[in-house]
Design an enzyme around this catalytic site. Sequence first.
Site, mmCIF file in Angstrom:
data_model
loop_
_atom_site.group_PDB
_atom_site.id
_atom_site.type_symbol
_atom_site.label_atom_id
_atom_site.label_comp_id
_atom_site.label_asym_id
_atom_site.label_seq_id
_atom_site.Cartn_x
_atom_site.Cartn_y
_atom_site.Cartn_z
ATOM 1 N N THR B 17 0.876 -1.182 -0.032
ATOM 2 C CA THR B 17 0.000 -0.168 -0.070
ATOM 3 C C THR B 17 0.946 1.287 -0.129
ATOM 4 O OG1 THR B 17 -0.306 -0.259 2.328
ATOM 5 C CG2 THR B 17 -2.145 -0.978 0.981
ATOM 6 N N GLN B 20 5.820 3.030 -3.618
ATOM 7 C CA GLN B 20 6.616 2.058 -4.460
ATOM 8 C C GLN B 20 5.837 0.701 -4.530
ATOM 9 O OE1 GLN B 20 10.631 0.491 -3.226
ATOM 10 N NE2 GLN B 20 11.373 1.668 -4.955
ATOM 11 N N LYS B 43 -4.394 -1.764 7.437
ATOM 12 C CA LYS B 43 -5.297 -1.647 6.332
ATOM 13 C C LYS B 43 -5.991 -3.160 6.221
ATOM 14 C CE LYS B 43 -3.319 2.330 4.352
ATOM 15 N NZ LYS B 43 -2.646 2.871 3.370
ATOM 16 N N THR B 105 13.734 -3.641 -0.712
ATOM 17 C CA THR B 105 14.372 -2.544 0.140
ATOM 18 C C THR B 105 16.002 -2.447 0.276
ATOM 19 O OG1 THR B 105 12.503 -3.341 1.468
ATOM 20 C CG2 THR B 105 13.833 -1.700 2.360
ATOM 21 N N TYR B 174 19.492 -4.310 -16.555
ATOM 22 C CA TYR B 174 18.724 -3.898 -17.980
ATOM 23 C C TYR B 174 19.496 -3.555 -18.755
ATOM 24 C CZ TYR B 174 16.163 -2.421 -13.516
ATOM 25 O OH TYR B 174 15.681 -2.451 -12.355
ATOM 26 N N GLU B 222 30.617 -6.833 -9.331
ATOM 27 C CA GLU B 222 31.198 -5.499 -8.920
ATOM 28 C C GLU B 222 32.169 -5.716 -7.993
ATOM 29 O OE1 GLU B 222 27.233 -3.280 -8.222
ATOM 30 O OE2 GLU B 222 27.790 -3.512 -6.054
ATOM 31 N N HIS B 260 26.337 1.365 -3.735
ATOM 32 C CA HIS B 260 25.945 -0.057 -2.967
ATOM 33 C C HIS B 260 26.883 -0.185 -1.700
ATOM 34 C CE1 HIS B 260 24.349 -2.006 -6.910
ATOM 35 N NE2 HIS B 260 23.373 -1.341 -6.415
#
Lengths: 397, 305
Positions: B17, B20, B43, B105, B174, B222, B260
């Site tokens: 909710t 994001q 909720k 996250t 990507y 990396e 990172h």
Amino acid sequence: MDLYEHEAKQLLDEAGIPTPRAIYAQNSHDVALAVEEIGLPCVIKAQVKIGHRGQAGGVKLVHTRDEAILASEQLLPMTIHGHKVSGVLVAEAKNILHEYYISIAIDRNSRDFDVLATANGGTEVEEIAKEHPEAVKRLHISPLEDFNIDAARAMAQQIGFYHADEEQAAQILLKMWQVFKDNDATLVEINPLAKIGDPDDDASKSLCALDAKITLDDNAAYRHDGWQQFVDPYAANELETRAKQLGLHYVKLAGEVGIIGNGAGLVMSSLDAVAGAAKQQGSDIKPANFLDIGGGASAQVMKQSMEIVLSDPKVRVVFINVYGGITSCKEVATGILQSLDEITAIRPIVVRFDGNAAAEGLSILQSANNPQINVAQTMEEAAQCAVRIALESGERA
Amino acid sequence: MALFIEQGAPVIVQGMTGHQGMTHTARMLTAGTRIVGGVNPRKAGTTVAFDVQGSSVEIPVFGTCKEAKEATGAKASVVFVPPRFAKDAVVEAIEASIELIVVITEGIPVADSAYMVALARQHGVQIVGPNCPGLVTFEPSDAPLPGVNLGIIPQDIVSYGPLGLVSKSGTLTYQLMGELSDIGFTAALGAGGDPIVGTTLLEAVQAFDADPNTKVVVMIGEIGGSAEQEVAAWASEHMTKPLVAYIAGFTAPEGKQMGHAGAIVSGGKGTAQEKKQALEAVHIAVGETPGQTAQYAREALSQVQ
């Protein structure tokens, strides 16, 4: 965040780990006062966040007040391995009988906490591990386990604190773990943990942390109000501080090509592409910075990023590399145009867009018809172009 | 390919909710993922409407993972909960026996990640992430069910094909998918950029190696740690198909975190150069750029086909 020795020792001291009496001072007047308090002989230690300080002449044993003042006047203006000395620690000199090494750290491979210890402390543990692997003990603490005094005693026995009080060693191990856990540290290292005292009087012998290094987990800052005191005015570059306040990941480097992109990996890759293109063109052009605008950046964030990067007077050209996932190239293009309007000391930019709204983004840039904007199809092409522009503008200057 | 999750498996979203969560739940639904519920104690009992290709889909919100699991039989959860609440959210999902937990996250304290990863391993639960773009699987267009999209990886870059991709970085995922979009993928998994992650590069490479439809594996590493060296050591002995790699961060300075949390060279360790050497020593091609890496993947594929 790395702590200075005096800050690390403060945390050890608060946890009840013995450290030599010491006072931090930033000028020779305060050093003189500290010497009166600590007594002679004492050790004057440059406070700097880098190893091999001793070999670089950053630690001096002094026997008189005048020697102490002289030593501090030599150390305070020093830069050691590129790090400015922030101050000196005036510490009690101890009679060292033996040196051990202990550290607790995050182990990225076994995904737990790693205790490294050797009875041959004082030097580089990596070197000992290479030459005498059997002398270095490596033990693990599970994130699910309660590391208590019994576990600490068992570990102290395994490490083998020969010539030392094993019970005191166990207490220190347990307290180190508490410092590690309670402070969200990623490293707590005591090197050396020294056996000190009078060689002829067994009752006087005890363990004491003579030097310490602590690294704190920046991601845990939100649950440690006390970390405000560790903010280091000497470590961060002014632009890095400004970027951090804006929530941007910016690392200042020494080159001429400013770099902005989305996502840490793509930005690192852009830096490498610039270095690679420079090598191909036979020049020594280098990346000027790392700046990650993150995911889903707005036009505003893009504009702020341009301001940060262009505040570096060495920057001759900016390479903007965006592969839109959540980030929209349209937003980024809008931010670029806003910055071209508002920043007076603008320099040429090279843009490469792909992914989310890349075509819309490029058409926004084209409609501006601004001669400062160069568009490239691929990141390799963009890097080549940025290096060429940096070279040409360097020749003109 | 079923990479830690079967096609059509029911999925819940923790933090659905929030901003994001809303954005990406809509995306995941559009991609064909079977989202069956959200979790938010404040909720519980409400529903949230999502627009999926012009029609409205109502997704129920549950108070706890346990309730969501009992009501829906959820197999996987995608976590968008903010860093300070992430550990409790993941522990709740583990205790509810959710089999796969994808943690998007960024910014979770490493001690919290260490705890949740250790607990998950004790319970036989697979965590992907944290600080990752998630995972996406693809199926041939004539397959009975579409692949699964868990997280934030855009759906439209590629379609089904013989490549497998694992990466420490989101946008480089990507980038490589874009470079190789004409060939296509069985699946792509973002392992995440934190020092401790639930699914390592090696575990993902092993999963691709075991998948009969994946012919070539692409790995994006990396600076920081030695996860790439672990892959090199395993691959030299056990890998049955070609692996090509890319490493980011050759120009990264010592002691500086490059975006990172895990991307840092410290004490001269975790450099891109040492990773490249370890991989090349066991004959794994390492591209200088993403473009060259894509080229190596094409060459490797042409040799096995």
